[in-house]
Design a protein around this motif. Structure first.
Motif, PDB file in Angstrom:
ATOM      1  N   LEU A  90      43.533  26.119   2.301  1.00  0.00           N
ATOM      2  CA  LEU A  90      43.771  26.421   0.888  1.00  0.00           C
ATOM      3  C   LEU A  90      42.848  25.611  -0.013  1.00  0.00           C
ATOM      4  O   LEU A  90      42.238  26.150  -0.943  1.00  0.00           O
ATOM      5  CB  LEU A  90      45.231  26.139   0.519  1.00  0.00           C
ATOM      6  N   SER A  91      42.732  24.333   0.259  1.00  0.00           N
ATOM      7  CA  SER A  91      41.908  23.480  -0.606  1.00  0.00           C
ATOM      8  C   SER A  91      40.426  23.855  -0.510  1.00  0.00           C
ATOM      9  O   SER A  91      39.707  23.769  -1.508  1.00  0.00           O
ATOM     10  CB  SER A  91      42.128  22.002  -0.273  1.00  0.00           C
ATOM     11  N   LEU A  92      39.970  24.285   0.647  1.00  0.00           N
ATOM     12  CA  LEU A  92      38.580  24.745   0.769  1.00  0.00           C
ATOM     13  C   LEU A  92      38.367  26.056   0.017  1.00  0.00           C
ATOM     14  O   LEU A  92      37.308  26.268  -0.585  1.00  0.00           O
ATOM     15  CB  LEU A  92      38.189  24.881   2.238  1.00  0.00           C
ATOM     16  N   LEU A  93      39.376  26.914   0.007  1.00  0.00           N
ATOM     17  CA  LEU A  93      39.313  28.143  -0.795  1.00  0.00           C
ATOM     18  C   LEU A  93      39.187  27.812  -2.278  1.00  0.00           C
ATOM     19  O   LEU A  93      38.408  28.435  -3.004  1.00  0.00           O
ATOM     20  CB  LEU A  93      40.557  28.999  -0.546  1.00  0.00           C
ATOM     21  N   VAL A  94      39.930  26.808  -2.718  1.00  0.00           N
ATOM     22  CA  VAL A  94      39.861  26.394  -4.125  1.00  0.00           C
ATOM     23  C   VAL A  94      38.451  25.880  -4.456  1.00  0.00           C
ATOM     24  O   VAL A  94      37.920  26.176  -5.528  1.00  0.00           O
ATOM     25  CB  VAL A  94      40.938  25.338  -4.441  1.00  0.00           C
ATOM     26  N   SER A 147      47.610  22.833  -4.054  1.00  0.00           N
ATOM     27  CA  SER A 147      46.927  22.128  -2.975  1.00  0.00           C
ATOM     28  C   SER A 147      47.054  20.614  -3.143  1.00  0.00           C
ATOM     29  O   SER A 147      47.230  19.883  -2.158  1.00  0.00           O
ATOM     30  CB  SER A 147      45.451  22.541  -2.943  1.00  0.00           C
ATOM     31  N   ALA A 148      46.990  20.133  -4.376  1.00  0.00           N
ATOM     32  CA  ALA A 148      47.161  18.700  -4.634  1.00  0.00           C
ATOM     33  C   ALA A 148      48.574  18.251  -4.283  1.00  0.00           C
ATOM     34  O   ALA A 148      48.765  17.187  -3.680  1.00  0.00           O
ATOM     35  CB  ALA A 148      46.844  18.387  -6.097  1.00  0.00           C
ATOM     36  N   ALA A 149      49.571  19.054  -4.644  1.00  0.00           N
ATOM     37  CA  ALA A 149      50.963  18.710  -4.304  1.00  0.00           C
ATOM     38  C   ALA A 149      51.168  18.703  -2.790  1.00  0.00           C
ATOM     39  O   ALA A 149      51.825  17.808  -2.243  1.00  0.00           O
ATOM     40  CB  ALA A 149      51.921  19.695  -4.969  1.00  0.00           C
ATOM     41  N   VAL A 161      40.337  16.791  -3.394  1.00  0.00           N
ATOM     42  CA  VAL A 161      41.546  17.277  -2.725  1.00  0.00           C
ATOM     43  C   VAL A 161      41.184  17.876  -1.369  1.00  0.00           C
ATOM     44  O   VAL A 161      41.836  17.607  -0.359  1.00  0.00           O
ATOM     45  CB  VAL A 161      42.299  18.311  -3.605  1.00  0.00           C
ATOM     46  N   ALA A 162      40.126  18.664  -1.326  1.00  0.00           N
ATOM     47  CA  ALA A 162      39.719  19.294  -0.062  1.00  0.00           C
ATOM     48  C   ALA A 162      39.303  18.245   0.967  1.00  0.00           C
ATOM     49  O   ALA A 162      39.680  18.346   2.140  1.00  0.00           O
ATOM     50  CB  ALA A 162      38.587  20.284  -0.304  1.00  0.00           C
ATOM     51  N   ALA A 163      38.542  17.262   0.545  1.00  0.00           N
ATOM     52  CA  ALA A 163      38.098  16.230   1.484  1.00  0.00           C
ATOM     53  C   ALA A 163      39.289  15.489   2.079  1.00  0.00           C
ATOM     54  O   ALA A 163      39.368  15.285   3.301  1.00  0.00           O
ATOM     55  CB  ALA A 163      37.154  15.257   0.777  1.00  0.00           C
ATOM     56  N   MET A 164      40.235  15.100   1.237  1.00  0.00           N
ATOM     57  CA  MET A 164      41.407  14.389   1.739  1.00  0.00           C
ATOM     58  C   MET A 164      42.286  15.298   2.597  1.00  0.00           C
ATOM     59  O   MET A 164      42.854  14.851   3.599  1.00  0.00           O
ATOM     60  CB  MET A 164      42.211  13.797   0.586  1.00  0.00           C
ATOM     61  N   ALA A 165      42.388  16.564   2.235  1.00  0.00           N
ATOM     62  CA  ALA A 165      43.181  17.502   3.032  1.00  0.00           C
ATOM     63  C   ALA A 165      42.581  17.678   4.424  1.00  0.00           C
ATOM     64  O   ALA A 165      43.308  17.702   5.420  1.00  0.00           O
ATOM     65  CB  ALA A 165      43.296  18.848   2.318  1.00  0.00           C
ATOM     66  N   VAL A 166      41.266  17.754   4.492  1.00  0.00           N
ATOM     67  CA  VAL A 166      40.598  17.884   5.787  1.00  0.00           C
ATOM     68  C   VAL A 166      40.764  16.608   6.606  1.00  0.00           C
ATOM     69  O   VAL A 166      41.022  16.656   7.814  1.00  0.00           O
ATOM     70  CB  VAL A 166      39.113  18.264   5.609  1.00  0.00           C
TER      71      VAL A 166
END
Length: 164
Positions: A48-52, A24-26, A93-98
């Motif tokens: 994916l990042s929220l699942l993590v 997810s980070a990549a 990671v999740a916050a930035m992905a969102v």
């Protein structure tokens, strides 16, 4: 769920975190740096990042259960302390992905009358979010490596030096 088929659940769940959080980070770094990837992967990576983020506390809870069943060991204690930082990496990671997904969503198919919140056409904001996303992704991968290394040392300390 503390055991799975007689094995400590932490030993099994940790593999999901070790694979999915760096993945997810990549993807976060990729979607921040490459607009074509952002259009296709920002949404799936947000999911994916929220699942993590959900899996990390389950894994650390199983790890704490396991820690209390082992003899006191400073290496295990250090691993447990480092493991508690994984949630911060996952949330970052999740916050930035969102944010990247939402911004991509705002930039496609919107009429000019529609209000946007993340200025999808701002180059300055794009650059700022890209730098932050790459830093967050790098920090998350570093955190996973650090936690995994401490766990390996706690599990396998002096294994090769032992004689049968």
């Amino acid at each position: 769920m503390q055991t799975v088929n007689g094995l400590p659940a932490h030993v099994l769940l940790v593999h999901a975190i070790v694979v999915l959080l760096p993945l997810s980070a990549a993807l976060l770094a990729l979607t921040a740096l490459w607009p074509a990837a952002r259009r296709r992967l920002a949404g799936p990576n947000a999911i994916l990042s929220l699942l993590v983020v959900v899996l990390v506390p389950i894994t650390t809870s199983a790890g704490e259960w396991l820690e209390h069943r082992l003899s006191a060991n400073p290496l295990i204690h250090r691993h447990a302390e480092l493991g508690d930082t994984a949630i911060y990496a996952a949330i970052g990671v999740a916050a930035m992905a969102v944010v990247l997904w939402w911004r991509q969503r705002e930039s496609t198919g919107r009429t000019p009358a529609k209000r946007t919140f993340l200025a999808p056409t701002s180059n300055a904001l794009t650059t700022t979010l890209t730098v932050i996303a790459v830093l967050v992704a790098g920090a998350a991968v570093y955190d996973v490596v650090r936690i995994g290394d401490s766990g390996a040392k706690a599990s396998w300390n002096n294994w090769a030096a032992r004689r049968p």
